[in-house]
Design a protein around this motif. Structure first.
Motif, PDB file in Angstrom:
ATOM      1  N   TYR A  53      42.735  56.288  -8.643  1.00 48.64           N
ATOM      2  CA  TYR A  53      41.794  56.113  -7.532  1.00 48.64           C
ATOM      3  C   TYR A  53      40.355  56.418  -7.927  1.00 48.64           C
ATOM      4  CZ  TYR A  53      45.956  56.014  -4.665  1.00 48.64           C
ATOM      5  OH  TYR A  53      47.156  55.700  -4.117  1.00 48.64           O
ATOM      6  N   MET A  89      48.511  61.809 -11.393  1.00 51.37           N
ATOM      7  CA  MET A  89      48.241  60.489 -11.947  1.00 51.37           C
ATOM      8  C   MET A  89      47.566  59.583 -10.930  1.00 51.37           C
ATOM      9  SD  MET A  89      48.993  60.831 -14.972  1.00 51.37           S
ATOM     10  CE  MET A  89      48.802  59.182 -15.648  1.00 51.37           C
ATOM     11  N   LYS A  90      47.932  59.786  -9.667  1.00 51.27           N
ATOM     12  CA  LYS A  90      47.325  58.970  -8.608  1.00 51.27           C
ATOM     13  C   LYS A  90      45.807  59.084  -8.677  1.00 51.27           C
ATOM     14  CE  LYS A  90      50.785  59.069  -4.991  1.00 51.27           C
ATOM     15  NZ  LYS A  90      51.131  59.824  -3.807  1.00 51.27           N
ATOM     16  N   LEU A  91      45.346  60.301  -8.937  1.00 56.10           N
ATOM     17  CA  LEU A  91      43.928  60.576  -8.931  1.00 56.10           C
ATOM     18  C   LEU A  91      43.214  59.681  -9.922  1.00 56.10           C
ATOM     19  CD1 LEU A  91      41.892  62.511  -7.671  1.00 56.10           C
ATOM     20  CD2 LEU A  91      42.137  63.934  -9.684  1.00 56.10           C
ATOM     21  N   VAL A 134      47.916  68.981 -17.173  1.00 58.13           N
ATOM     22  CA  VAL A 134      49.188  69.212 -16.491  1.00 58.13           C
ATOM     23  C   VAL A 134      50.268  68.306 -17.088  1.00 58.13           C
ATOM     24  CG1 VAL A 134      50.423  68.994 -14.312  1.00 58.13           C
ATOM     25  CG2 VAL A 134      48.128  69.985 -14.345  1.00 58.13           C
ATOM     26  N   ASP A 145      38.137  66.440 -12.891  1.00 59.81           N
ATOM     27  CA  ASP A 145      39.479  66.380 -12.289  1.00 59.81           C
ATOM     28  C   ASP A 145      40.442  65.654 -13.213  1.00 59.81           C
ATOM     29  OD1 ASP A 145      38.437  67.647 -10.216  1.00 59.81           O
ATOM     30  OD2 ASP A 145      38.451  65.963  -8.813  1.00 59.81           O
ATOM     31  N   ALA A 164      33.138  53.551  -4.004  1.00 62.30           N
ATOM     32  CA  ALA A 164      32.882  53.767  -2.585  1.00 62.30           C
ATOM     33  C   ALA A 164      31.571  54.523  -2.390  1.00 62.30           C
ATOM     34  CB  ALA A 164      34.031  54.541  -1.961  1.00 62.30           C
ATOM     35  N   PHE A 165      31.366  55.520  -3.218  1.00 62.29           N
ATOM     36  CA  PHE A 165      30.133  56.292  -3.095  1.00 62.29           C
ATOM     37  C   PHE A 165      28.919  55.455  -3.435  1.00 62.29           C
ATOM     38  CE2 PHE A 165      32.750  59.987  -2.780  1.00 62.29           C
ATOM     39  CZ  PHE A 165      31.995  60.786  -1.954  1.00 62.29           C
ATOM     40  N   GLU A 212      47.474  64.208  -4.495  1.00 59.98           N
ATOM     41  CA  GLU A 212      47.169  63.518  -5.749  1.00 59.98           C
ATOM     42  C   GLU A 212      48.334  63.509  -6.727  1.00 59.98           C
ATOM     43  OE1 GLU A 212      44.566  65.586  -4.492  1.00 59.98           O
ATOM     44  OE2 GLU A 212      43.710  63.745  -3.691  1.00 59.98           O
ATOM     45  N   PHE A 217      33.589  58.777   3.221  1.00 56.92           N
ATOM     46  CA  PHE A 217      32.502  58.104   3.917  1.00 56.92           C
ATOM     47  C   PHE A 217      31.942  59.000   5.007  1.00 56.92           C
ATOM     48  CE2 PHE A 217      33.842  54.149   1.996  1.00 56.92           C
ATOM     49  CZ  PHE A 217      32.625  53.537   1.786  1.00 56.92           C
ATOM     50  N   GLU A 264      24.392  59.961  -4.055  1.00 56.46           N
ATOM     51  CA  GLU A 264      25.286  61.065  -4.402  1.00 56.46           C
ATOM     52  C   GLU A 264      26.251  60.719  -5.538  1.00 56.46           C
ATOM     53  OE1 GLU A 264      27.320  62.669  -0.963  1.00 56.46           O
ATOM     54  OE2 GLU A 264      25.615  62.094   0.259  1.00 56.46           O
ATOM     55  N   GLU A 275      51.590  69.556 -20.395  1.00 57.58           N
ATOM     56  CA  GLU A 275      52.474  70.718 -20.290  1.00 57.58           C
ATOM     57  C   GLU A 275      53.878  70.306 -19.867  1.00 57.58           C
ATOM     58  OE1 GLU A 275      50.744  73.767 -17.884  1.00 57.58           O
ATOM     59  OE2 GLU A 275      48.979  73.870 -19.167  1.00 57.58           O
ATOM     60  N   VAL A 276      53.943  69.362 -18.959  1.00 62.56           N
ATOM     61  CA  VAL A 276      55.254  68.896 -18.505  1.00 62.56           C
ATOM     62  C   VAL A 276      56.003  68.255 -19.665  1.00 62.56           C
ATOM     63  CG1 VAL A 276      56.432  67.260 -17.009  1.00 62.56           C
ATOM     64  CG2 VAL A 276      54.532  68.602 -16.127  1.00 62.56           C
ATOM     65  N   ASP A 283      41.769  67.837 -15.933  1.00 67.51           N
ATOM     66  CA  ASP A 283      42.799  68.755 -15.436  1.00 67.51           C
ATOM     67  C   ASP A 283      44.145  68.052 -15.322  1.00 67.51           C
ATOM     68  OD1 ASP A 283      40.995  70.688 -15.335  1.00 67.51           O
ATOM     69  OD2 ASP A 283      40.802  70.786 -13.147  1.00 67.51           O
ATOM     70  N   THR A 284      44.122  66.853 -14.789  1.00 64.25           N
ATOM     71  CA  THR A 284      45.365  66.117 -14.596  1.00 64.25           C
ATOM     72  C   THR A 284      46.064  65.893 -15.932  1.00 64.25           C
ATOM     73  OG1 THR A 284      44.212  64.974 -12.843  1.00 64.25           O
ATOM     74  CG2 THR A 284      46.345  64.092 -13.486  1.00 64.25           C
ATOM     75  N   LYS A 286      41.739  70.582  -8.013  1.00 65.64           N
ATOM     76  CA  LYS A 286      41.488  69.140  -7.900  1.00 65.64           C
ATOM     77  C   LYS A 286      40.345  68.869  -6.940  1.00 65.64           C
ATOM     78  CE  LYS A 286      44.811  68.481 -10.630  1.00 65.64           C
ATOM     79  NZ  LYS A 286      44.341  69.518 -11.491  1.00 65.64           N
ATOM     80  N   LEU A 341      39.291  57.767   1.128  1.00 63.19           N
ATOM     81  CA  LEU A 341      38.042  56.999   1.123  1.00 63.19           C
ATOM     82  C   LEU A 341      37.286  57.179   2.421  1.00 63.19           C
ATOM     83  CD1 LEU A 341      38.982  53.598  -0.531  1.00 63.19           C
ATOM     84  CD2 LEU A 341      37.450  55.360  -1.401  1.00 63.19           C
ATOM     85  N   ILE A 385      37.850  53.672  -7.704  1.00 60.91           N
ATOM     86  CA  ILE A 385      37.670  53.233  -6.314  1.00 60.91           C
ATOM     87  C   ILE A 385      36.765  54.216  -5.587  1.00 60.91           C
ATOM     88  CG2 ILE A 385      38.833  52.608  -4.159  1.00 60.91           C
ATOM     89  CD1 ILE A 385      41.410  52.339  -5.804  1.00 60.91           C
ATOM     90  N   LEU A 386      37.033  55.510  -5.796  1.00 59.94           N
ATOM     91  CA  LEU A 386      36.241  56.538  -5.128  1.00 59.94           C
ATOM     92  C   LEU A 386      34.781  56.429  -5.554  1.00 59.94           C
ATOM     93  CD1 LEU A 386      38.551  59.662  -5.428  1.00 59.94           C
ATOM     94  CD2 LEU A 386      37.994  58.346  -3.381  1.00 59.94           C
TER      95      LEU A 386
END
Lengths: 184, 230
Positions: free
Chosen positions: B6, B1-3, B39, B32, B13-14, A160, A12, B21, B42-43, B35-36, A184, A8, B9-10
């Motif tokens: 988040y 998975m984290k992505l 993956v 993104d 933030a923007f 990630e 910024f 933007e 496939e696993v 894509d996740t 990513k 984050l 949140i990301l």
């Protein structure tokens, strides 16, 4: 959670360019070297090999960098492991965005007889560390619940996500998997 | 998975910091996420491909060549109450480190109805050390007291689901067949037998003999992947 904060804050900075100064310490933390607390260090022939148990090896499995990290579990006596090592070496050399760590599961008493001569003969450039933690039943499932314990085995991860592979790689397969982490 | 977690949140933030933007970045994040998901799928496919027995399944019998050149089947042991089937081999240091323990297991449990049956699952053409002739040599050197069979054609180990040497399957003879009672390691310390604290396999056999429930039915340990030609 710390990761997301770092991301984050980075955003910024990139996005608005205002808070660069006050956030500098966080950025420095992000690129900080991993904490090294080996349980033993074996030296010989100008080569030094750090030995870790599962607890102290954690920083290698959770690097806070911007690279694609590749962790390969291998041993000098494991034929398919040795066969695929050059691909890991080549990729690490070719691609500055990839960081290879070779975790040897050689018996600890064989480090000076087997591992160090192997590193020297094959002029390994990737970092080699040894995991010495006898009770695989405790730590193997923590690497991946489906890992049977057979080697070679590999983890590829970035900030990630992380994927575990119980298989051998060709160079093309390895590069393809690593590249998935770059889109990513 | 984290992505995925988040992403909101990301995006937020923007929106807060640099509203202009946000649209572009939301689009990027959507890509993104796709894509996740790919993956992860496939696993999951890889996991589905894994076969072999789980505890509670019934194990197949076989007819494999022993180092004395005779064929051996589980059916050849009518007095046995079960079997300690060990996939092992000559070349693998982890298998070698367990040889004395396997011999001791046979000495302790054969007379109690649970003989050791060792099977070399490797293709000897991949590693000469695991050839049938070398199996005979190794068995002679170590004084194996149990059958040491070669999985010619490599048809048996995949049915069991063995992936490495050593890899143990404890079978209990029942009216329905040879039931898989335990899968995994012999104990909790391959490197240093003197520092073993948990004898997983012995505990399991002892429980079967006592007619008790096995406390730990599956364990994992590092081993050498089973060798096949590409």
């Amino acid at each position: 959670m710390r990761n997301s904060i770092v991301v984050l804050i980075s955003l910024f900075i990139v996005g608005c360019g205002e808070s660069t100064k006050e956030n500098n310490p966080v950025i420095e933390e992000e690129i900080e070297e991993i904490v090294r607390n080996p349980i033993n260090v074996v030296e010989g022939d100008d080569i030094s090999v750090e030995v870790y148990d599962f607890e102290t090896i954690q920083p290698f499995l959770n690097k806070k960098n911007d690279k694609v990290n590749v962790i390969n579990f291998w041993a000098t006596w494991c034929k398919p492991c040795v066969a695929e090592l050059p691909y890991f070496e080549d990729l690490g050399e070719k691609d500055p965005d990839v960081e290879i760590t070779l975790i040897s599961l050689d018996f600890p008493k064989m480090i000076d007889e087997q591992v160090i001569p192997f590193i020297k003969e094959n002029e390994l450039k990737s970092e080699v560390i040894v995991l010495d933690d006898p009770n695989g039943n405790e730590w193997i499932p923590k690497i991946d619940p489906d890992w049977s314990g057979a080697i070679p085995a590999t983890i590829i991860y970035n900030q990630e996500e992380s994927t575990f592979y119980e298989q051998s790689f060709t160079f093309e397969e390895l590069e393809k998997e690593v590249n998935k982490f770059k889109t990513k | 998975m984290k992505l995925l977690k988040y992403t909101p949140i990301l995006a937020a933030a923007f929106l807060i910091s640099c509203g202009g933007e946000s649209t572009e970045n939301e689009e990027n994040n959507t890509e993104d996420s796709v894509d996740t998901t790919t993956v992860v799928e496939e696993v999951e496919e890889e996991v589905e491909k894994m076969t072999g027995y789980s505890v509670g399944d019934y194990a197949t019998d076989f007819s494999l060549k022993n180092i004395d050149d005779n064929m051996v089947s589980l059916a050849d042991f009518p007095e046995a109450n079960g079997f300690i089937v060990v996939f092992t081999c000559n070349h693998c240091p982890y298998a070698v480190a367990n040889e004395d323990r396997i011999i001791a297991l046979d000495a302790k449990y054969k007379d109690q109805g649970y003989p050791v049956i060792a099977i070399n699952p490797n293709d000897p053409e991949v590693n000469e050390e695991d050839s049938f002739e070398n199996m005979k040599v190794r068995a002679e050197e170590k004084g194996f007291t149990f059958p040491y069979l070669i999985d010619e054609g490599q048809e048996i180990y995949p049915q069991y689901g063995a992936t490495k040497t050593p890899h143990v399957y404890l079978l209990e003879k029942t009216e329905e067949g040879n039931r898989v009672a335990y899968i995994g390691a012999i104990d909790d310390n391959t490197n240093e037998p003197e520092n073993v604290t948990e004898k997983y396999l012995e505990n399991a056999v002892d429980a079967l003999i006592a007619g008790e429930e096995i406390a730990v039915t599956e364990t994992v340990a590092i081993g050498c992947s089973i060798k096949t030609k590409e």
